[in-house]
Design a protein around this motif. Structure first.
Motif, PDB file in Angstrom:
ATOM      1  N   LYS A 185      12.752 -53.074  48.730  1.00  0.00           N
ATOM      2  CA  LYS A 185      13.600 -52.899  49.914  1.00  0.00           C
ATOM      3  C   LYS A 185      14.662 -51.867  49.583  1.00  0.00           C
ATOM      4  O   LYS A 185      15.308 -51.924  48.524  1.00  0.00           O
ATOM      5  N   LYS A 240      15.966 -51.744  64.910  1.00  0.00           N
ATOM      6  CA  LYS A 240      15.027 -51.352  63.867  1.00  0.00           C
ATOM      7  C   LYS A 240      13.647 -51.037  64.459  1.00  0.00           C
ATOM      8  O   LYS A 240      13.138 -51.812  65.269  1.00  0.00           O
ATOM      9  N   GLY A 241      13.097 -49.916  64.066  1.00  0.00           N
ATOM     10  CA  GLY A 241      11.759 -49.535  64.530  1.00  0.00           C
ATOM     11  C   GLY A 241      11.758 -48.703  65.803  1.00  0.00           C
ATOM     12  O   GLY A 241      10.763 -48.051  66.117  1.00  0.00           O
ATOM     13  N   GLY A 266      17.641 -48.470  60.559  1.00  0.00           N
ATOM     14  CA  GLY A 266      16.186 -48.649  60.586  1.00  0.00           C
ATOM     15  C   GLY A 266      15.505 -48.074  61.809  1.00  0.00           C
ATOM     16  O   GLY A 266      14.333 -48.353  62.063  1.00  0.00           O
ATOM     17  N   MET A 300      15.439 -51.789  54.322  1.00  0.00           N
ATOM     18  CA  MET A 300      14.129 -51.421  54.868  1.00  0.00           C
ATOM     19  C   MET A 300      13.034 -51.726  53.866  1.00  0.00           C
ATOM     20  O   MET A 300      13.194 -51.526  52.656  1.00  0.00           O
ATOM     21  N   ASP A 301      11.929 -52.165  54.407  1.00  0.00           N
ATOM     22  CA  ASP A 301      10.759 -52.302  53.566  1.00  0.00           C
ATOM     23  C   ASP A 301      10.369 -50.903  53.078  1.00  0.00           C
ATOM     24  O   ASP A 301      10.497 -49.927  53.817  1.00  0.00           O
ATOM     25  N   GLU A 350       7.753 -49.388  52.884  1.00  0.00           N
ATOM     26  CA  GLU A 350       6.799 -48.693  53.744  1.00  0.00           C
ATOM     27  C   GLU A 350       7.208 -48.657  55.212  1.00  0.00           C
ATOM     28  O   GLU A 350       6.420 -48.247  56.069  1.00  0.00           O
ATOM     29  N   ASP A 351       8.427 -49.067  55.552  1.00  0.00           N
ATOM     30  CA  ASP A 351       8.885 -48.920  56.937  1.00  0.00           C
ATOM     31  C   ASP A 351       9.037 -47.438  57.259  1.00  0.00           C
ATOM     32  O   ASP A 351       9.417 -46.634  56.415  1.00  0.00           O
ATOM     33  N   THR A 395       7.379 -42.549  55.531  1.00  0.00           N
ATOM     34  CA  THR A 395       7.994 -43.858  55.341  1.00  0.00           C
ATOM     35  C   THR A 395       9.146 -43.750  54.337  1.00  0.00           C
ATOM     36  O   THR A 395       9.408 -42.685  53.782  1.00  0.00           O
ATOM     37  N   THR A 396       9.830 -44.868  54.113  1.00  0.00           N
ATOM     38  CA  THR A 396      11.157 -44.785  53.503  1.00  0.00           C
ATOM     39  C   THR A 396      11.146 -44.508  51.996  1.00  0.00           C
ATOM     40  O   THR A 396      11.654 -43.471  51.552  1.00  0.00           O
TER      41      THR A 396
END
Ligand code: 7RM
Length: 653
Positions: free
Chosen positions: A79, A136-137, A161, A258-259, A261-262, A282-283
């Protein structure tokens, strides 16, 4: 290979000098010997994990890589927040009051933001976005000139996010609209306007046109440059001034963990179809890739003043104006405008004024500087420079040597960096303290990167030409095309089995293992370092009611690398006049943006086609470049092309 460009390659080989790193450079360099390549090859995952370990995580990863070709997950279980790594991490230590951004507007206005300033503004704007309902997203579109609020907006999205989708300020209303709609953005961040060559670019007006047809947008934030000539219409309830929203925003904003892979962002880029693709990054992997490459390729030191001239609307600006340098805690110079405004020494004057030490620009700019003459750089003190970089297209050896001598004073290594929107970070490049430079060659893959030349059948070519492929996953690789998972596989991974990434570029590898990039082999052209799909321009042309059919190719251009040549057949009753050519050029500008304006338009009664009806673009390219025509035996009617060539020469020869 569709377009081997062998003649151009022969030119490249004519420059056979090489330049080894100056010992005093190597002595202080981040990387001082080439054992790093062997180390990374032995265990690429451990190599990348070493850099990941230098970043700040709210939870460490469990697994470095989960590779199910062609789908990769990096730093699984970790994370992390990108804004924390670009800001909080520095603010807590000795970089708190270090300049993060030194910005100069084209009219000469200046702003310097320390890391603490930037941290506060990003946090405050992150709270503003949250107050507008961004979660987020959610996707947020950003359509801004090159001003600090562009970086602030991106990092504010990253903090909460939200996924940013930056659209270059030179794109048209229709391009902006299509990008907003493709990823269903909820908020648009724009400005009243910006400056380019003394002219005002009225961004909000363009945005308003796009907003007429973007149902997903609930709120619009407008940054005020505050110029009287920037007319702004504020739609009550939907549009808000940035400065008003910021007035009472708190600068305490807990970052979203954030994950790994978010999604961090989407950036649209041209491909082989008429519709640009939303490249997804991704992050964690993206941050690790940009962090590591910025540190090693630009050899960053604490006191560097780093300037990458790219607009943030392109991937180079994402990776090497915002995320890479800020993750490294560097001082970043940003300049809003044109290199020749008000005079042709603007870049050199900026380098002198701010004491720039590392300078990264594009070959098209270098070729323009060459044309403008050496008196401009000679008037300025460029002695602060210690490292130069190039990106965006192949750099011809003459331009390389000019850059090295007249800008770098024969003292600064030149790093020619090859990469793409899709790769997220630099893939083929010298390391300035260790690599012997060859003008025109991007030299070797970055440590941990596996690049190969392959022939059409997919066989590896050790020495010689072919298609450039990347044969091992890397942290900053694209994770997909937004909304089109199938196209991701087909476009990049399907040519020779699913573990091999096809770049779309032709290249050669020489006996020393150096790579020489030769340009695109697909229907993508590179105009002044900007990627443009020939199909996009063709669709814009046939969108005009007078056009029956259009074929677009790139032809060699002295400064821009490539220029756009369009072959157009008109409909019955339409007159193919010079005026119509001008109208069509404007039509393309309106549909796509000024970067796609065709340089030449040639009207023709017929286009050269194969018997199966395919337009022979190879022949059109030969015609536009004034070359002898190649094989025409597969043509349905060889007379068409001979006539076309004669006409083209009459018009543009
Ligand atoms: C960073 C960027 C990517 C395309 C790529 C190449 C060309 C970029 C170089 C280069 C030769 C270089 N991303 N390209 N850098 N060609 N030498 N150093 O430009 O997605 O906009 O374009 O640009 O053809 O495929 S991009």
């Amino acid at each position: 290979m569709a377009d081997p460009k062998r003649a151009e390659f022969a030119d490249l080989l004519r420059e056979d000098r090489s330049f080894s790193p100056p010992p005093e450079f190597t002595a202080r360099a981040v990387v001082r010997d080439d054992r790093i390549y062997a180390e990374a090859d032995r265990d690429p995952e451990a190599f990348w994990a070493r850099f990941a370990g230098e970043l700040e995580w709210s939870r460490r990863w469990d697994t470095v890589l989960d590779w199910q070709p062609p789908h990769a997950k990096w730093f699984v279980g970790g994370k992390i927040n990108a804004s924390v790594n670009c800001l909080d991490r520095h603010v807590r230590g000795p970089r708190r009051n270090k300049a993060a951004l030194i910005w100069e507007g084209e009219p000469g206005d200046r702003r310097t933001l320390t890391y603490f300033d930037l941290f506060r503004q990003v946090s405050a704007f992150a709270n503003v976005l949250t107050s507008l309902g961004v979660r987020k997203g959610d996707r947020v579109a950003i359509y801004l000139p090159l001003i600090p609020e562009l970086a602030i907006s991106m990092l504010a999205c990253a903090r909460i996010g939200a996924v940013h989708s930056v659209v270059f300020g030179g794109f048209s209303a229709e391009s902006l609209r299509d990008r907003i709609n493709d990823s269903q953005c909820r908020v648009l961040i724009t400005a009243d306007g910006g400056f380019r060559r003394g002219q005002i670019v009225a961004l909000k007006q363009v945005a308003d046109e796009a907003l007429a047809d973007t149902p997903s947008i609930e709120n619009v934030v407008v940054v005020q440059r505050g110029h009287a000539e920037m007319p702004v219409h504020i739609k009550e309830g939907r549009d808000h001034w940035y400065h008003r929203l910021m007035q009472d925003a708190s600068y305490k904003c807990d970052p979203e963990p954030m994950d790994a892979e978010d999604m961090l962002y989407i950036l649209y880029t041209s491909g082989t179809t008429g519709k640009p693709k939303g490249i997804v990054h991704t992050t964690a992997g993206y941050l690790v890739g940009t962090y590591a490459t910025t540190k090693l390729v630009f050899d960053l030191r604490e006191d560097d003043v780093y300037w990458c001239t790219a607009d943030i609307g392109w991937v180079t600006g994402h990776s090497y104006v915002v995320y890479g340098p800020l993750a490294n805690g560097a001082t970043v110079v940003m300049y809003e405008g044109a290199p020749d405004w008000p005079k042709k020494d603007r870049f050199w004057s900026l380098i002198e004024t701010y004491g720039v030490t590392v300078f990264y620009t594009a070959p098209t700019a270098i070729r323009a500087f060459m044309k403008w003459g050496t008196e401009w750089p000679k008037k300025r003190d460029l002695s602060s420079l210690r490292l130069l970089g190039s990106v965006g297209e192949p750099i011809n050896p003459e331009a390389w040597v000019w850059y090295y001598h007249f800008i770098g004073g024969d003292r600064c290594p030149v790093v020619d960096t090859w990469w793409q929107t899709e790769t997220g970070a630099i893939m083929i490049t010298p390391l300035p303290g260790v690599t012997t430079l060859k003008p025109g060659s991007a030299t070797r893959p970055f440590p941990g990167i596996a690049a190969e030349i392959r022939n059409e059948r997919g066989e590896k070519v050790d020495v010689g030409g072919g298609l450039l492929a990347l044969t091992r996953p890397w942290p900053s690789m694209l994770r997909g095309i937004y909304g089109d998972p199938e196209r991701y596989v087909r476009q990049y991974w399907n040519k020779w089995g699913s573990g091999v990434y096809v770049t779309g570029d032709g290249a050669k590898r020489d006996a020393d293992g150096c790579f020489w990039l030769l340009g695109r082999v697909d229907d993508v052209i590179n105009v002044a370092g900007h990627r443009i799909g020939t199909m996009e321009v063709e669709s814009a042309l046939v969108d005009h009611p007078g056009v029956a059919e259009a074929a677009v190719v790139g032809r060699a251009h002295e400064i821009k690398g490539q220029a756009i040549a369009a072959f157009v057949t008109v409909k019955e009753g339409t007159h193919a006049t010079k005026d119509l050519a001008d109208v069509l050029k404007e039509h393309v500008v309106k549909k796509i943006g000024a970067i796609a304006r065709p340089d030449d338009i040639l009207f023709t009664a017929d286009l050269p086609k194969t018997r199966s009806g395919k337009i022979m673009r190879r022949l059109l390219r030969d015609i536009a470049e004034g070359k002898a025509l190649g094989d025409t035996t597969t043509l349905a009617d060889p007379a068409v092309v001979a006539k076309l060539k004669a006409n083209y020469e009459e018009e543009y020869g």
